[in-house]
Design a protein around this motif. Sequence first.
Motif, PDB file in Angstrom:
ATOM      1  N   VAL A   1       0.794  -1.162   0.047  1.00  9.93           N
ATOM      2  CA  VAL A   1      -0.029  -0.187  -0.004  1.00  9.93           C
ATOM      3  C   VAL A   1       1.023   1.155   0.145  1.00  9.93           C
ATOM      4  N   TYR A   2       0.186   2.552  -0.247  1.00  9.23           N
ATOM      5  CA  TYR A   2       0.730   3.691  -0.118  1.00  9.23           C
ATOM      6  C   TYR A   2       0.320   4.295   1.048  1.00  9.23           C
ATOM      7  N   VAL A   3       1.056   4.633   1.817  1.00  8.72           N
ATOM      8  CA  VAL A   3       0.521   5.526   3.139  1.00  8.72           C
ATOM      9  C   VAL A   3       0.451   7.024   2.799  1.00  8.72           C
ATOM     10  N   ASP A   4      -0.764   7.506   3.077  1.00 10.05           N
ATOM     11  CA  ASP A   4      -1.200   8.986   2.640  1.00 10.05           C
ATOM     12  C   ASP A   4      -0.058   9.730   3.147  1.00 10.05           C
ATOM     13  N   GLU A   5       0.196  10.653   2.703  1.00  4.24           N
ATOM     14  CA  GLU A   5       1.604  11.536   2.816  1.00  4.24           C
ATOM     15  C   GLU A   5       1.428  12.030   4.179  1.00  4.24           C
ATOM     16  N   GLU A   6       0.245  12.460   4.545  1.00  7.62           N
ATOM     17  CA  GLU A   6       0.015  13.075   5.948  1.00  7.62           C
ATOM     18  C   GLU A   6       0.151  12.116   7.011  1.00  7.62           C
ATOM     19  N   TRP A   7       0.438  10.793   6.719  1.00  7.68           N
ATOM     20  CA  TRP A   7       0.695   9.982   7.715  1.00  7.68           C
ATOM     21  C   TRP A   7       2.028   9.121   7.673  1.00  7.68           C
ATOM     22  N   THR A   8       3.023   9.629   6.705  1.00 11.27           N
ATOM     23  CA  THR A   8       3.936   8.684   6.617  1.00 11.27           C
ATOM     24  C   THR A   8       5.042   8.816   7.684  1.00 11.27           C
ATOM     25  N   GLU A   9       5.140  10.056   8.538  1.00 15.29           N
ATOM     26  CA  GLU A   9       5.803  10.206   9.375  1.00 15.29           C
ATOM     27  C   GLU A   9       5.363   9.349  10.738  1.00 15.29           C
ATOM     28  N   ARG A  10       4.220   9.397  11.052  1.00 17.38           N
ATOM     29  CA  ARG A  10       3.676   8.648  11.958  1.00 17.38           C
ATOM     30  C   ARG A  10       3.669   7.172  11.993  1.00 17.38           C
ATOM     31  N   VAL A  11       3.508   6.772  10.930  1.00 21.18           N
ATOM     32  CA  VAL A  11       3.465   5.174  10.442  1.00 21.18           C
ATOM     33  C   VAL A  11       4.774   4.653  10.702  1.00 21.18           C
TER      34      VAL A  11
ATOM     35  N   LEU B   1       4.273  -2.399   3.425  1.00 18.95           N
ATOM     36  CA  LEU B   1       3.404  -3.799   3.194  1.00 18.95           C
ATOM     37  C   LEU B   1       2.238  -3.528   4.228  1.00 18.95           C
ATOM     38  N   SER B   2       1.297  -3.792   4.022  1.00 17.63           N
ATOM     39  CA  SER B   2       0.271  -3.388   5.022  1.00 17.63           C
ATOM     40  C   SER B   2      -0.193  -4.470   6.064  1.00 17.63           C
ATOM     41  N   CYS B   3       0.726  -5.676   6.000  1.00 24.33           N
ATOM     42  CA  CYS B   3       0.688  -6.642   7.081  1.00 24.33           C
ATOM     43  C   CYS B   3       1.817  -6.176   8.045  1.00 24.33           C
ATOM     44  N   GLN B   4       2.427  -5.127   8.003  1.00 22.11           N
ATOM     45  CA  GLN B   4       3.574  -4.749   8.832  1.00 22.11           C
ATOM     46  C   GLN B   4       3.067  -3.299   9.574  1.00 22.11           C
ATOM     47  N   ILE B   5       1.911  -2.872   9.257  1.00 20.83           N
ATOM     48  CA  ILE B   5       1.442  -1.648   9.854  1.00 20.83           C
ATOM     49  C   ILE B   5       0.294  -2.152  10.778  1.00 20.83           C
ATOM     50  N   LYS B   6       0.836  -2.186  12.359  1.00 20.88           N
ATOM     51  CA  LYS B   6      -0.103  -2.480  13.460  1.00 20.88           C
ATOM     52  C   LYS B   6      -0.974  -0.965  13.568  1.00 20.88           C
ATOM     53  N   MET B   7      -2.400  -1.290  13.866  1.00 17.56           N
ATOM     54  CA  MET B   7      -3.262  -0.152  14.341  1.00 17.56           C
ATOM     55  C   MET B   7      -2.901  -0.007  15.774  1.00 17.56           C
ATOM     56  N   LYS B   8      -2.785   1.272  16.211  1.00 16.27           N
ATOM     57  CA  LYS B   8      -3.052   1.685  17.243  1.00 16.27           C
ATOM     58  C   LYS B   8      -3.356   3.125  17.413  1.00 16.27           C
ATOM     59  N   GLY B   9      -3.518   3.541  18.621  1.00 15.62           N
ATOM     60  CA  GLY B   9      -4.100   4.990  18.854  1.00 15.62           C
ATOM     61  C   GLY B   9      -3.668   6.193  18.059  1.00 15.62           C
ATOM     62  N   ALA B  10      -2.268   6.164  17.944  1.00 19.91           N
ATOM     63  CA  ALA B  10      -1.705   7.137  17.239  1.00 19.91           C
ATOM     64  C   ALA B  10      -1.836   7.026  15.814  1.00 19.91           C
ATOM     65  N   LEU B  11      -2.433   6.002  15.284  1.00 21.29           N
ATOM     66  CA  LEU B  11      -3.008   5.840  14.057  1.00 21.29           C
ATOM     67  C   LEU B  11      -4.341   6.077  13.585  1.00 21.29           C
ATOM     68  N   ASP B  12      -4.916   6.549  14.748  1.00 25.54           N
ATOM     69  CA  ASP B  12      -6.493   6.601  14.664  1.00 25.54           C
ATOM     70  C   ASP B  12      -6.632   7.828  13.184  1.00 25.54           C
TER      71      ASP B  12
END
Length: 106
Positions: free
Chosen positions: A51-61, A84-95
């Motif tokens: 996946v492509y992480v939206d530009e405003e989220w790249t630093e936080r991810v 790789l979307s399998c390596q991005i774990k969702m957490k509060g900071a990524l809401d």
Amino acid sequence: MTKLTIVAFDGTRFDLNVDEGSTVMENAVRNSVPGIEAECGGACACATCHVYVDEEWTERVGSPEAMEEDMLDFAFDVRPNSRLSCQIKMKGALDGLVVHVPERQA
């Protein structure tokens, strides 16, 4: 619950409420997001959940670890915001995280 938006290549938005600790890939598969094949089931052994992480989220991810970077070598149309979307774990900071599915997987 944490909010996650996955934008398919055709522009269809999947606005999801997801559990913290789940991965973007798991949520894409559960919700039948087109273009996320996830052939290895989340073992970081393929590049079919790219996946492509939206530009405003790249630093936080954050940046990919070495193993993920190696697998991204096999992905289609890799960009600086590729993950790789399998390596991005969702957490509060990524809401509210937004990711985009590429035209095709490798």
